[in-house]
Write a protein that holds these residues in place. Structure first.
Motif, mmCIF file in Angstrom:
data_model
loop_
_atom_site.group_PDB
_atom_site.id
_atom_site.type_symbol
_atom_site.label_atom_id
_atom_site.label_comp_id
_atom_site.label_asym_id
_atom_site.label_seq_id
_atom_site.Cartn_x
_atom_site.Cartn_y
_atom_site.Cartn_z
ATOM 1 N N GLY A 64 0.832 -1.195 0.000
ATOM 2 C CA GLY A 64 0.000 0.000 0.000
ATOM 3 C C GLY A 64 0.866 1.243 0.000
ATOM 4 O O GLY A 64 1.837 1.324 0.749
ATOM 5 N N GLU A 65 0.537 2.177 -0.872
ATOM 6 C CA GLU A 65 1.309 3.409 -0.959
ATOM 7 C C GLU A 65 0.713 4.495 -0.070
ATOM 8 O O GLU A 65 -0.503 4.642 0.021
ATOM 9 C CB GLU A 65 1.367 3.916 -2.397
ATOM 10 C CG GLU A 65 2.277 3.114 -3.270
ATOM 11 C CD GLU A 65 2.563 3.768 -4.605
ATOM 12 O OE1 GLU A 65 3.622 3.448 -5.171
ATOM 13 O OE2 GLU A 65 1.756 4.567 -5.098
ATOM 14 N N THR A 66 1.595 5.230 0.565
ATOM 15 C CA THR A 66 1.222 6.359 1.399
ATOM 16 C C THR A 66 2.072 7.545 0.968
ATOM 17 O O THR A 66 3.242 7.376 0.637
ATOM 18 C CB THR A 66 1.478 6.052 2.890
ATOM 19 O OG1 THR A 66 0.694 4.915 3.260
ATOM 20 C CG2 THR A 66 1.107 7.215 3.774
ATOM 21 N N THR A 67 1.483 8.721 0.975
ATOM 22 C CA THR A 67 2.204 9.926 0.597
ATOM 23 C C THR A 67 2.205 10.912 1.752
ATOM 24 O O THR A 67 1.179 11.104 2.404
ATOM 25 C CB THR A 67 1.567 10.565 -0.649
ATOM 26 O OG1 THR A 67 1.632 9.630 -1.720
ATOM 27 C CG2 THR A 67 2.292 11.824 -1.060
ATOM 28 N N ILE A 68 3.364 11.492 1.992
ATOM 29 C CA ILE A 68 3.522 12.546 2.996
ATOM 30 C C ILE A 68 4.071 13.771 2.273
ATOM 31 O O ILE A 68 5.062 13.660 1.544
ATOM 32 C CB ILE A 68 4.513 12.135 4.111
ATOM 33 C CG1 ILE A 68 3.950 11.008 4.970
ATOM 34 C CG2 ILE A 68 4.872 13.337 4.980
ATOM 35 C CD1 ILE A 68 4.939 10.480 6.013
ATOM 36 N N THR A 69 3.432 14.910 2.470
ATOM 37 C CA THR A 69 3.961 16.165 1.958
ATOM 38 C C THR A 69 4.508 16.929 3.146
ATOM 39 O O THR A 69 3.771 17.247 4.086
ATOM 40 C CB THR A 69 2.861 16.973 1.239
ATOM 41 O OG1 THR A 69 2.328 16.169 0.179
ATOM 42 C CG2 THR A 69 3.416 18.266 0.670
ATOM 43 N N THR A 70 5.815 17.175 3.114
ATOM 44 C CA THR A 70 6.468 17.814 4.254
ATOM 45 C C THR A 70 7.764 18.471 3.816
ATOM 46 O O THR A 70 8.306 18.163 2.747
ATOM 47 C CB THR A 70 6.736 16.795 5.385
ATOM 48 O OG1 THR A 70 7.147 17.485 6.566
ATOM 49 C CG2 THR A 70 7.776 15.766 5.001
ATOM 50 N N ASP A 71 8.253 19.353 4.654
ATOM 51 C CA ASP A 71 9.611 19.849 4.487
ATOM 52 C C ASP A 71 10.498 18.973 5.357
ATOM 53 O O ASP A 71 10.004 18.216 6.196
ATOM 54 C CB ASP A 71 9.707 21.322 4.893
ATOM 55 C CG ASP A 71 9.289 21.561 6.340
ATOM 56 O OD1 ASP A 71 8.431 20.816 6.853
ATOM 57 O OD2 ASP A 71 9.814 22.494 6.969
ATOM 58 N N THR A 72 11.790 19.030 5.132
ATOM 59 C CA THR A 72 12.747 18.312 5.975
ATOM 60 C C THR A 72 13.906 19.261 6.259
ATOM 61 O O THR A 72 14.060 20.281 5.575
ATOM 62 C CB THR A 72 13.306 17.033 5.310
ATOM 63 O OG1 THR A 72 14.318 17.397 4.367
ATOM 64 C CG2 THR A 72 12.227 16.205 4.632
ATOM 65 N N ILE A 73 14.737 18.915 7.205
ATOM 66 C CA ILE A 73 15.924 19.727 7.479
ATOM 67 C C ILE A 73 17.046 19.420 6.481
ATOM 68 O O ILE A 73 18.070 20.095 6.484
ATOM 69 C CB ILE A 73 16.419 19.560 8.939
ATOM 70 C CG1 ILE A 73 16.820 18.110 9.211
ATOM 71 C CG2 ILE A 73 15.364 20.046 9.921
ATOM 72 C CD1 ILE A 73 17.502 17.892 10.569
ATOM 73 N N TRP A 74 16.851 18.422 5.610
ATOM 74 C CA TRP A 74 17.883 18.000 4.671
ATOM 75 C C TRP A 74 17.600 18.414 3.237
ATOM 76 O O TRP A 74 18.458 18.269 2.376
ATOM 77 C CB TRP A 74 18.054 16.483 4.715
ATOM 78 C CG TRP A 74 18.331 15.968 6.078
ATOM 79 C CD1 TRP A 74 19.545 15.971 6.724
ATOM 80 C CD2 TRP A 74 17.390 15.420 6.994
ATOM 81 N NE1 TRP A 74 19.399 15.444 7.983
ATOM 82 C CE2 TRP A 74 18.076 15.091 8.183
ATOM 83 C CE3 TRP A 74 16.020 15.174 6.947
ATOM 84 C CZ2 TRP A 74 17.458 14.523 9.281
ATOM 85 C CZ3 TRP A 74 15.388 14.616 8.043
ATOM 86 C CH2 TRP A 74 16.114 14.296 9.195
ATOM 87 N N THR A 75 16.363 18.863 2.964
ATOM 88 C CA THR A 75 15.987 19.215 1.597
ATOM 89 C C THR A 75 15.431 20.635 1.581
ATOM 90 O O THR A 75 14.969 21.148 2.603
ATOM 91 C CB THR A 75 14.923 18.239 1.055
ATOM 92 O OG1 THR A 75 13.780 18.246 1.927
ATOM 93 C CG2 THR A 75 15.461 16.827 0.946
ATOM 94 N N ALA A 76 15.465 21.255 0.405
ATOM 95 C CA ALA A 76 14.944 22.616 0.253
ATOM 96 C C ALA A 76 13.446 22.566 -0.037
ATOM 97 O O ALA A 76 12.992 21.788 -0.882
ATOM 98 C CB ALA A 76 15.674 23.320 -0.882
ATOM 99 N N GLY A 77 12.696 23.376 0.679
ATOM 100 C CA GLY A 77 11.265 23.474 0.420
ATOM 101 C C GLY A 77 10.491 22.252 0.864
ATOM 102 O O GLY A 77 10.971 21.413 1.631
ATOM 103 N N THR A 78 9.278 22.177 0.354
ATOM 104 C CA THR A 78 8.382 21.072 0.676
ATOM 105 C C THR A 78 8.456 20.032 -0.434
ATOM 106 O O THR A 78 8.504 20.380 -1.603
ATOM 107 C CB THR A 78 6.931 21.590 0.814
ATOM 108 O OG1 THR A 78 6.904 22.556 1.871
ATOM 109 C CG2 THR A 78 5.966 20.478 1.137
ATOM 110 N N SER A 79 8.458 18.774 -0.047
ATOM 111 C CA SER A 79 8.496 17.678 -1.018
ATOM 112 C C SER A 79 7.392 16.681 -0.712
ATOM 113 O O SER A 79 6.888 16.606 0.406
ATOM 114 C CB SER A 79 9.846 16.952 -0.960
ATOM 115 O OG SER A 79 10.896 17.789 -1.360
#
Length: 173
Positions: A64-79
């Motif tokens: 089952g696929e799950t999607t999270i939209t979030t920013d991280t401290i390691w990437t720029a912006g929201t992914s």
């Protein structure tokens, strides 16, 4: 001395029934058809060889696929991160334990409490913004928490558990 010939037959039938019931309850996973990107061992009920579950990308998707939209401290912006929810994976494998020893390709290791595996919690992400993550991009798997959803996920402890290049897990009591 009296003998009971049917008793031997009944005993043999009972032993066969018990053996078959035990074999039926041991759930086996199918073999992976693609490259194995995650191996899970330890306190799990479902395996596909030598006490471990070897999973390819399609097998993880099929859980089952799950999607999270979030920013991280390691990437720029929201992914947008897509993967299998940790709680769904553990349920699928019949995991029973208190902790998960998670290891990366480079042998970096963290301990994740099974209690973190809650609905709406972390996922083992295999895609970021619709692209399968390569080793160069923190793949094949990255344990992503929904950092933007709650301040409880924005702590040093949670960040330390967010292991990337994840490829092995051991579920322990």
């Amino acid at each position: 001395m009296m003998t009971f010939p049917n008793l031997h037959v009944a005993s043999a039938a009972l032993a066969l029934t018990i053996a078959l019931a035990g074999a039926a309850s041991a759930e086996h996973l199918p073999e992976p058809h693609g490259p194995v990107i995650l191996t899970v061992e330890g306190a799990i009920a479902r395996t596909n060889g030598e006490g471990r579950a070897r999973l390819d990308l399609q097998m993880l998707r099929d859980i089952g696929e799950t999607t999270i939209t979030t920013d991280t401290i390691w990437t720029a912006g929201t992914s947008e991160f897509t993967g299998v929810a940790l709680d769904d994976l553990l349920e699928y494998l019949g995991a029973e334990g208190e902790e998960i020893d998670a290891r990366a390709i480079n042998d970096y290791a963290v301990t994740v409490p099974v209690a973190d595996a809650v609905e709406g919690g972390p996922i083992l992400a295999y895609a970021m913004d619709g692209k399968t993550m390569s080793r160069r991009d923190k793949g094949p798997l990255w344990l992503i928490y929904p950092y933007a959803s709650s301040s409880t996920y924005r702590t040093e402890v949670i960040y330390a558990r967010s292991i990337w290049q994840l490829d092995r897990m051991t579920v322990r009591d």
